[in-house]
Design an enzyme around this catalytic site. Sequence first.
Site, PDB file in Angstrom:
ATOM      1  N   THR A 196      38.078  12.284  42.126  1.00  0.00           N
ATOM      2  CA  THR A 196      38.956  11.454  42.955  1.00  0.00           C
ATOM      3  C   THR A 196      40.210  12.226  43.326  1.00  0.00           C
ATOM      4  O   THR A 196      40.802  12.909  42.489  1.00  0.00           O
ATOM      5  CB  THR A 196      39.350  10.174  42.199  1.00  0.00           C
TER       6      THR A 196
ATOM      7  N   LEU B 132      43.417  10.338  37.000  1.00  0.00           N
ATOM      8  CA  LEU B 132      42.397  10.082  38.010  1.00  0.00           C
ATOM      9  C   LEU B 132      41.149  10.852  37.611  1.00  0.00           C
ATOM     10  O   LEU B 132      41.232  11.926  37.001  1.00  0.00           O
ATOM     11  CB  LEU B 132      42.859  10.557  39.390  1.00  0.00           C
ATOM     12  N   ASP B 133      39.976  10.327  37.955  1.00  0.00           N
ATOM     13  CA  ASP B 133      38.744  11.063  37.744  1.00  0.00           C
ATOM     14  C   ASP B 133      38.828  12.412  38.457  1.00  0.00           C
ATOM     15  O   ASP B 133      39.481  12.534  39.497  1.00  0.00           O
ATOM     16  CB  ASP B 133      37.539  10.296  38.309  1.00  0.00           C
ATOM     17  N   MET B 134      38.150  13.407  37.929  1.00  0.00           N
ATOM     18  CA  MET B 134      38.180  14.740  38.518  1.00  0.00           C
ATOM     19  C   MET B 134      37.785  14.716  39.998  1.00  0.00           C
ATOM     20  O   MET B 134      38.388  15.395  40.832  1.00  0.00           O
ATOM     21  CB  MET B 134      37.247  15.688  37.763  1.00  0.00           C
TER      22      MET B 134
END
Length: 224
Positions: free
Chosen positions: A63, A59-61
């Site tokens: 998110t 996951l993106d940081m």
Amino acid sequence: MQPLTEHQAQPIDIIFEDEHLLILNKPSGLLSVPGKTEPFCLTAQALRYNANSRVVHRLDMSTSGLMIFAKNHISQKAMGQCFEKRLVKKTYDAMIHHAPSQHEGVIERPLICDWPNRPKQKVCFETGKAATTHYRVIRTLAHLQASVVRLTPVTGRSHQLRVHCLALGCPILGDQLYNLQGSHLRAPRLMLHAAQLHFEHPITAQPLHISKPSQFCRIPLTAV
């Protein structure tokens, strides 16, 4: 000794665990895997809990939400194949700026890296890769000029949900990369959360429906 950061001090949030898989709730602001200058991440926490933990996806940081780890090579390979074949249905909740013109719909915009501005992505109908997201409004917050939407990506392009919400004219609140009309200033974090996972367990064949609701209601917003 350096004091623990906020994330280092927090215990891991285990949502599901068996002998093959470990599913954790990642906080916003924590890396999924080690960065160039930041070794602390959710993977480090998973390894501290179980030394055999293996990354399956990221996951993106910014998110938050559900992230799967495998506990052995066999389950890692099997889960990797599930993601490759798009057998894992992922559902995200997002709080967006204003509201889309339609209550639900499909966003189809091909995406490609915006190289001069990387890591940003952009819509490009000539060279972009196909990207599809289904969306549905689940709550309208008229007093805050915002909406909560459920997002179901069909493809998994980098920053897909963030760019698609921007293309809809309703960027995700708190998004520092993709924003309109000060939408990035309206929340203290990116208001995007991986809320649900639906897939067949790759070893036991058991249907799994894992959920972790967002905590958006606890986060103060700034009105327009």
